[in-house]
Design a protein around this motif. Structure first.
Motif, mmCIF file in Angstrom:
data_model
loop_
_atom_site.group_PDB
_atom_site.id
_atom_site.type_symbol
_atom_site.label_atom_id
_atom_site.label_comp_id
_atom_site.label_asym_id
_atom_site.label_seq_id
_atom_site.Cartn_x
_atom_site.Cartn_y
_atom_site.Cartn_z
ATOM 1 N N ILE A 1 -3.272 -34.015 -0.602
ATOM 2 C CA ILE A 1 -4.397 -33.070 -0.628
ATOM 3 C C ILE A 1 -5.549 -33.572 0.235
ATOM 4 C CG2 ILE A 1 -6.187 -32.087 -2.119
ATOM 5 C CD1 ILE A 1 -3.954 -32.029 -4.338
ATOM 6 N N GLN A 2 -5.854 -34.862 0.126
ATOM 7 C CA GLN A 2 -6.952 -35.420 0.926
ATOM 8 C C GLN A 2 -6.613 -35.402 2.414
ATOM 9 O OE1 GLN A 2 -9.925 -36.166 -0.156
ATOM 10 N NE2 GLN A 2 -10.721 -36.934 1.789
ATOM 11 N N ILE B 1 0.010 -29.217 -9.055
ATOM 12 C CA ILE B 1 0.975 -28.482 -8.244
ATOM 13 C C ILE B 1 0.332 -27.220 -7.662
ATOM 14 C CG2 ILE B 1 3.124 -27.151 -8.334
ATOM 15 C CD1 ILE B 1 4.156 -29.200 -10.376
ATOM 16 N N ALA B 2 -0.463 -26.537 -8.479
ATOM 17 C CA ALA B 2 -1.160 -25.347 -7.988
ATOM 18 C C ALA B 2 -2.103 -25.699 -6.844
ATOM 19 C CB ALA B 2 -1.935 -24.690 -9.132
ATOM 20 N N GLN B 3 -2.734 -26.876 -6.932
ATOM 21 C CA GLN B 3 -3.635 -27.304 -5.867
ATOM 22 C C GLN B 3 -2.851 -27.619 -4.591
ATOM 23 O OE1 GLN B 3 -6.440 -30.144 -7.290
ATOM 24 N NE2 GLN B 3 -7.638 -30.184 -5.416
ATOM 25 N N LEU B 4 -1.687 -28.233 -4.739
ATOM 26 C CA LEU B 4 -0.824 -28.464 -3.571
ATOM 27 C C LEU B 4 -0.491 -27.148 -2.878
ATOM 28 C CD1 LEU B 4 1.962 -31.044 -4.586
ATOM 29 C CD2 LEU B 4 0.092 -31.411 -2.970
ATOM 30 N N LYS B 5 -0.061 -26.179 -3.682
ATOM 31 C CA LYS B 5 0.315 -24.883 -3.128
ATOM 32 C C LYS B 5 -0.877 -24.197 -2.481
ATOM 33 C CE LYS B 5 4.213 -24.085 -6.247
ATOM 34 N NZ LYS B 5 4.767 -23.251 -7.354
ATOM 35 N N GLY B 6 -2.043 -24.366 -3.083
ATOM 36 C CA GLY B 6 -3.240 -23.766 -2.517
ATOM 37 C C GLY B 6 -3.589 -24.312 -1.150
ATOM 38 N N HIS B 7 -3.155 -25.535 -0.879
ATOM 39 C CA HIS B 7 -3.369 -26.150 0.434
ATOM 40 C C HIS B 7 -2.155 -25.986 1.349
ATOM 41 C CE1 HIS B 7 -7.254 -28.206 -0.133
ATOM 42 N NE2 HIS B 7 -6.875 -28.416 -1.391
#
Length: 290
Positions: free
Chosen positions: A20-21, A67-73
């Motif tokens: 993410i970073q 996981i939702a944050q991964l997908k959001g990126h």
């Protein structure tokens, strides 16, 4: 072989935080995970020391958010096992199930693997009834489950499984290494039984389950159960590293191009917050050096 700027081995909290970073820096890493995204966090009954959740949050819920944050990126995960890592011609060469990959920088966040019972201890007929991750028993209900161990993992697993099952914790000695808070919760749970100085003599198959022959100071007896869960420690799950990589490792780490992070290097300090911090820091170091 397509060259990637960064490859990440492992998609637990450390690997996800690093990915993410890096994406925030405009770098899309190639992320490998051989089992399940989220790693050991799936085993956590309640995470109470992760900032932002005053009442705590279950491991499964926290993983879902990550996981939702991964997908959001727009970050994906490649479901392949990494067998080995080499360093040739100033680049990393990663050998996986489906082929070889190369990268300029590498993050190893491969986590840990459970210590297992001796191979000759588990009869082949009952091997499918022996587990080492509580996440593998998700959905099991109405069973009696035996857990071998006396640390945080064993007690946390017991609390988790006791929601739908009866649980017996077997401590092979008398010392309890679990947090006092977990000990209090286990003691207060009528569905959890604790036996110290208990040794398993042998296992055998039963109709739909296991018969466990136990030895305690008062004598021997049998317990019938659906599953036996080992919580007897963990060890680093590093992929095989070539001699060439070992030779260059210190220099690559100093340059910031090789980062070994999270549970794979943190020993007993297996905390989600530490792993996430490791991941963010690793991404920042790599960004400043590629």
């Amino acid at each position: 072989m397509k060259k990637h700027e960064v490859i990440i081995i492992g998609a637990g909290p450390a690997g996800m935080a690093a990915a993410i970073q890096l994406k925030r820096f405009g770098i899309t890493p190639l992320v490998f995970e051989q089992k399940r995204v989220g790693g050991l966090l799936w085993n956590a009954n309640l995470v109470e020391n992760y900032p932002g959740f005053p009442g705590g949050i279950s491991g499964a819920e926290l993983v879902a958010g990550m996981i939702a944050q991964l997908k959001g990126h727009q970050l994906g995960v490649t479901e392949e096992k990494v067998y080995s890592v080499d360093f040739q011609a100033n680049q990393f060469v990663i050998e996986s199930q489906k082929g070889d990959y190369i990268s300029q920088a590498l993050i190893i966040a491969s986590g840990t693997k459970p210590n297992q019972f001796p191979e000759n201890f588990i009869p082949k007929k009952v091997a499918d009834r022996v587990r080492y991750e509580v996440a593998d028993l998700a959905g099991v209900a109405g069973e009696q489950i035996l857990i071998v161990g006396a640390g945080d993992a064993a007690f946390d697993y017991a609390i988790n499984l006791a929601k739908e099952n009866d649980v017996v914790i077997l401590n092979r000695g008398s010392e309890i290494k679990a947090l006092p808070l977990l000990q209090e919760r286990v003691s207060a749970n009528p569905k959890i039984r604790y036996l110290e100085n208990s040794r398993i003599n042998c296992l055998r198959q039963d109709d739909g389950g296991l018969v466990v022959e136990l030895e305690v100071p008062e004598g021997g007896f049998e317990l019938h159960c659906g599953y036996l869960l080992g919580a007897i420690g963990r060890s680093a799950a590093l992929p095989s590293l070539s001699d060439a990589l070992h030779k260059e490792m210190k220099g690559l780490q100093k340059e910031g191009l090789l980062q070994i992070i999270g549970d794979v290097k943190n020993g007993i300090f297996r905390q989600t917050s530490i792993a996430v911090g490791d991941g963010v820091m690793a991404a920042m170091k790599i960004y400043g050096n590629i």
